[in-house]
Design an enzyme around this catalytic site. Structure first.
Site, PDB file in Angstrom:
ATOM      1  N   PHE A  58       0.879  -1.190   0.163  1.00 49.26           N
ATOM      2  CA  PHE A  58       0.035   0.164   0.106  1.00 49.26           C
ATOM      3  C   PHE A  58       0.955   1.392  -0.169  1.00 49.26           C
ATOM      4  CE2 PHE A  58      -2.623  -3.129   2.317  1.00 49.26           C
ATOM      5  CZ  PHE A  58      -3.559  -3.398   1.373  1.00 49.26           C
ATOM      6  N   TRP A  61       8.146   4.094  -1.214  1.00 55.40           N
ATOM      7  CA  TRP A  61       9.418   4.734  -0.615  1.00 55.40           C
ATOM      8  C   TRP A  61      10.478   4.394  -0.896  1.00 55.40           C
ATOM      9  CZ3 TRP A  61       9.214   3.922   5.641  1.00 55.40           C
ATOM     10  CH2 TRP A  61       9.100   2.554   6.032  1.00 55.40           C
ATOM     11  N   ASN A  62      11.620   5.400  -0.894  1.00 57.09           N
ATOM     12  CA  ASN A  62      12.827   5.010  -1.307  1.00 57.09           C
ATOM     13  C   ASN A  62      14.016   5.588  -0.296  1.00 57.09           C
ATOM     14  OD1 ASN A  62      12.344   4.713  -4.331  1.00 57.09           O
ATOM     15  ND2 ASN A  62      11.615   6.738  -3.964  1.00 57.09           N
ATOM     16  N   HIS A  69      26.536  17.975  -0.871  1.00 60.16           N
ATOM     17  CA  HIS A  69      26.704  19.390  -1.689  1.00 60.16           C
ATOM     18  C   HIS A  69      26.174  18.982  -3.092  1.00 60.16           C
ATOM     19  CE1 HIS A  69      29.441  21.416   1.324  1.00 60.16           C
ATOM     20  NE2 HIS A  69      29.367  20.097   1.990  1.00 60.16           N
ATOM     21  N   HIS A  73      22.318  23.866  -2.563  1.00 62.74           N
ATOM     22  CA  HIS A  73      22.751  23.259  -0.995  1.00 62.74           C
ATOM     23  C   HIS A  73      23.253  24.604  -0.327  1.00 62.74           C
ATOM     24  CE1 HIS A  73      26.495  22.621  -3.280  1.00 62.74           C
ATOM     25  NE2 HIS A  73      27.102  22.949  -2.114  1.00 62.74           N
ATOM     26  N   ASP A  75      26.424  25.591   2.214  1.00 62.41           N
ATOM     27  CA  ASP A  75      27.640  25.179   2.529  1.00 62.41           C
ATOM     28  C   ASP A  75      27.818  25.639   4.060  1.00 62.41           C
ATOM     29  OD1 ASP A  75      28.781  24.347   0.195  1.00 62.41           O
ATOM     30  OD2 ASP A  75      29.890  26.070  -0.348  1.00 62.41           O
ATOM     31  N   HIS A  79      32.872  23.026   6.477  1.00 62.80           N
ATOM     32  CA  HIS A  79      33.045  22.381   5.065  1.00 62.80           C
ATOM     33  C   HIS A  79      34.572  22.693   4.545  1.00 62.80           C
ATOM     34  CE1 HIS A  79      32.923  21.146   0.985  1.00 62.80           C
ATOM     35  NE2 HIS A  79      32.754  22.467   0.631  1.00 62.80           N
ATOM     36  N   HIS A 206      35.045  30.147  -0.537  1.00 59.71           N
ATOM     37  CA  HIS A 206      35.055  29.230   0.615  1.00 59.71           C
ATOM     38  C   HIS A 206      35.952  29.493   1.811  1.00 59.71           C
ATOM     39  CE1 HIS A 206      33.323  26.584  -2.557  1.00 59.71           C
ATOM     40  NE2 HIS A 206      32.627  26.085  -1.629  1.00 59.71           N
TER      41      HIS A 206
HETATM   42 MN    MN Z   1      29.257  23.256  -1.230  1.00 67.64          MN
END
Ligand code: MN
Length: 261
Positions: A58, A61-62, A69, A73, A75, A79, A206
């Site tokens: 019924f 789902w996975n 990343h 997304h 950071d 990171h 970064h």
């Molecule tokens: Mn990233």
């Protein structure tokens, strides 16, 4: 009337609207590809657990498999080497993930030069025209690059000299780290320019931003629907404990200058 009533009223009347800034997340979503000898993350894949079959008659789902990343997304400071003792994605205060948008549009320049870099002079000209950057702002570098985000080859734009995508210069990254913004938001696969691995220091966005407890927000789309100032961005990464980043849903609340519709 509370502020929330006012906002809901504006959304209901059309005086404000929601813009989804998130790129679709699928196995074909482009993912950063570092050259050898560096390791890379995996793209998204879905592993079926059940799909209305004998494993779950019924329900469907996975399991999900992905790097932190992938796609749109956030950071987190942890990171990067310069922020490694700072916030991981789960400890970023939610109040710092929601902030005013300021949009710097270099779509025309990037169309002629995919290696375009945001410099302090650009930032100073923006401040001169629009006033100081607000505390906690998401500074959005609008480049038009999201037009390629369903085509990994065009999106990553790599040749024998590496990737060619827009970003911020060494001096520009230092300028941003000294500003009151919460983070730097881009349409490209990461917050650094494609060629930034060869800069000094490498990957200055970064290096500078994550080292200053500021955040990255990547692979946005629909930023052409944002006004230069006046929108609110809400970035919602998963609170992966100890995570260095997370796929995120990012929305903007945009005032509609046309008023009630
Ligand atoms: Mn990233």
């Amino acid at each position: 009337m509370t502020a929330i009533d006012t906002l809901l009223g504006a959304l209901g009347s059309g005086e404000a609207r929601i813009v989804d800034l998130t790129a679709p997340l699928s196995p074909t979503t482009p993912v950063l590809q570092l050259p050898a000898p560096f390791a890379n993350t995996i793209p998204l894949s879905l592993e079926k657990v059940s799909d209305f079959d004998e494993d779950g008659p019924f329900w469907s789902w996975n399991n999900i498999h992905t790097g932190e990343h992938t796609g749109t997304h956030v950071d987190a400071p942890s990171h990067w080497a310069t922020g490694r003792n700072g916030n991981s994605v789960d400890t970023i205060p939610p109040s710092r993930l929601i902030g005013p948008a300021v949009v710097l549009d270099y779509t025309t320049e990037v169309a002629g030069n995919p290696d375009f870099l945001l410099e302090p002079e650009h930032l100073e000209a923006f401040v001169a025209a629009n006033g100081p950057l607000p505390d906690g702002a998401w500074l959005v570098l609008r480049t038009g690059w999201s037009r390629y985000n369903r085509d990994a080859v065009a999106f990553l734009n790599t040749d024998e000299n590496g990737p060619h995508t827009p970003g911020v210069s060494v001096a520009g990254a230092k300028w941003l780290a000294g500003s009151p913004i919460t983070g730097f938001a881009v349409e490209t696969v990461g917050i650094d320019a494609g060629q930034a691995g060869g800069f000094e220091p490498p990957f200055p966005a970064h290096h500078q931003l994550l080292g200053a407890d500021k955040y990255g927000l990547t692979q946005l789309q629909n930023v052409d629907q944002l006004p230069v100032t006046g929108a609110l961005i809400i970035a919602a990464p998963l609170p992966i404990v100890g995570g260095t980043g997370s796929p995120a849903r990012a929305f903007a609340i945009v005032p509609d200058g046309d008023g009630p519709s």
